[in-house]
Scaffold this active site. Structure first.
Site, mmCIF file in Angstrom:
data_model
loop_
_atom_site.group_PDB
_atom_site.id
_atom_site.type_symbol
_atom_site.label_atom_id
_atom_site.label_comp_id
_atom_site.label_asym_id
_atom_site.label_seq_id
_atom_site.Cartn_x
_atom_site.Cartn_y
_atom_site.Cartn_z
ATOM 1 N N HIS A 299 -4.113 -56.274 -26.911
ATOM 2 C CA HIS A 299 -3.563 -57.044 -28.029
ATOM 3 C C HIS A 299 -2.549 -58.101 -27.595
ATOM 4 O O HIS A 299 -2.585 -59.234 -28.080
ATOM 5 C CB HIS A 299 -2.917 -56.096 -29.039
ATOM 6 C CG HIS A 299 -3.835 -55.037 -29.548
ATOM 7 N ND1 HIS A 299 -4.923 -55.325 -30.346
ATOM 8 C CD2 HIS A 299 -3.844 -53.679 -29.362
ATOM 9 C CE1 HIS A 299 -5.563 -54.200 -30.646
ATOM 10 N NE2 HIS A 299 -4.926 -53.186 -30.056
ATOM 11 N N GLU B 246 -1.930 -51.306 -25.034
ATOM 12 C CA GLU B 246 -1.597 -52.197 -26.143
ATOM 13 C C GLU B 246 -1.377 -53.623 -25.652
ATOM 14 O O GLU B 246 -1.782 -54.592 -26.313
ATOM 15 C CB GLU B 246 -0.358 -51.682 -26.879
ATOM 16 C CG GLU B 246 -0.597 -50.406 -27.672
ATOM 17 C CD GLU B 246 -1.619 -50.583 -28.778
ATOM 18 O OE1 GLU B 246 -1.467 -51.518 -29.572
ATOM 19 O OE2 GLU B 246 -2.583 -49.775 -28.839
ATOM 20 N N HIS C 216 2.310 -47.905 -33.532
ATOM 21 C CA HIS C 216 1.031 -47.837 -32.821
ATOM 22 C C HIS C 216 0.775 -49.180 -32.139
ATOM 23 O O HIS C 216 0.463 -49.237 -30.967
ATOM 24 C CB HIS C 216 -0.104 -47.488 -33.777
ATOM 25 C CG HIS C 216 -1.414 -47.269 -33.089
ATOM 26 N ND1 HIS C 216 -2.509 -46.732 -33.719
ATOM 27 C CD2 HIS C 216 -1.828 -47.534 -31.814
ATOM 28 C CE1 HIS C 216 -3.527 -46.658 -32.862
ATOM 29 N NE2 HIS C 216 -3.135 -47.147 -31.707
#
Length: 241
Positions: free
Chosen positions: A117, A113, A53
């Site tokens: 992040h 992502e 993930h």
């Protein structure tokens, strides 16, 4: 091959993230508590592998960072193109296999992502590479390092070593062929000396979270979890793929 990362020459090699505040953020990640979230979706990925993930940097107090990421100038929306043009010939194949979107749009998922992040990993800022920097180098390093971390902390293998294997599919909201949360936690502790957080929807296993701090620039080591479990009995069913 990409040139080596060139952090400042004064970087101590044994710095532990979150232990000091006077370290160059190119030498040790400023957001130094990270979660590697591995997911189990019976529709996606190899039958004997959890998929990724993400790897999520948090503050050293365990707080989440802004949902919009940490650097709007690098909010790339074309991650598939960036990775396809990189000097890592296998990365797209590996990403498609081990980091698929459960909504069917891998580029959107990977770009999300990265923006949320990846831009928050301070050791991957372009200025940390000095004169050796190549365009988008940090993007490829980010995704490859996570694939490597997933391979090192292979949750499927750790569970299998403790006799926890996917079961035959069951219908209904309350499958009976289940494992306990303690069984899952003990299997991970036996493998790596720390417990995970385990996430479920109802009884269906969704994700296993491993928490890390960082030694030096990019040597991840597992630490005890800071989050909450959402499972009691766990239905860990075979994939249909």
């Amino acid at each position: 091959m990409l040139p080596p990362h060139t952090a400042p020459g004064t970087c101590p090699i044994d710095t532990i993230s979150c232990q000091r505040t006077d370290i160059d953020p190119c030498c040790s990640p400023q957001n130094g508590l990270l979660v590697l979230a591995q997911q189990w979706d019976t529709r996606w990925g190899p039958s004997d592998q959890f998929t990724v993930h993400g790897l999520w940097p948090d503050t050293c107090q365990g707080k989440q960072l802004p949902g919009s990421g940490c650097d709007h100038t690098r909010a790339y929306s074309n991650i598939t193109d960036i990775l396809s043009s990189s000097n890592d010939p296998d990365i797209i194949r590996d990403m498609n296999s081990l980091w698929p979107s459960n909504k069917g749009d891998n580029n959107w998922f990977w770009s999300h992502e990265w923006v949320k992040h990846g831009t928050c990993v301070t050791t991957l800022h372009p200025t940390c590479y000095a004169d050796s920097y190549l365009p988008y180098q940090e993007v490829t390093e980010y995704f490859r390092s996570i694939l490597d971390l997933r391979a090192k902390y292979n949750v499927h293998a750790a569970l299998n070593a403790s006799g926890i294997v996917p079961t035959e599919p069951e219908t209904g909201r309350r499958p009976k062929n289940t494992y306990s949360l303690d069984q899952f936690k003990q299997a991970i502790r036996d493998a790596w000396g720390v417990e995970p957080n385990v996430k479920c929807r109802g009884r269906q296993l969704q994700e296993v979270w491993l928490w890390f701090q960082v030694r030096g620039r990019d040597t991840y080591y597992p630490v005890e979890p800071r989050g909450q479990d959402t499972c009691h009995r766990i239905s860990y069913q075979q994939k249909s793929t």
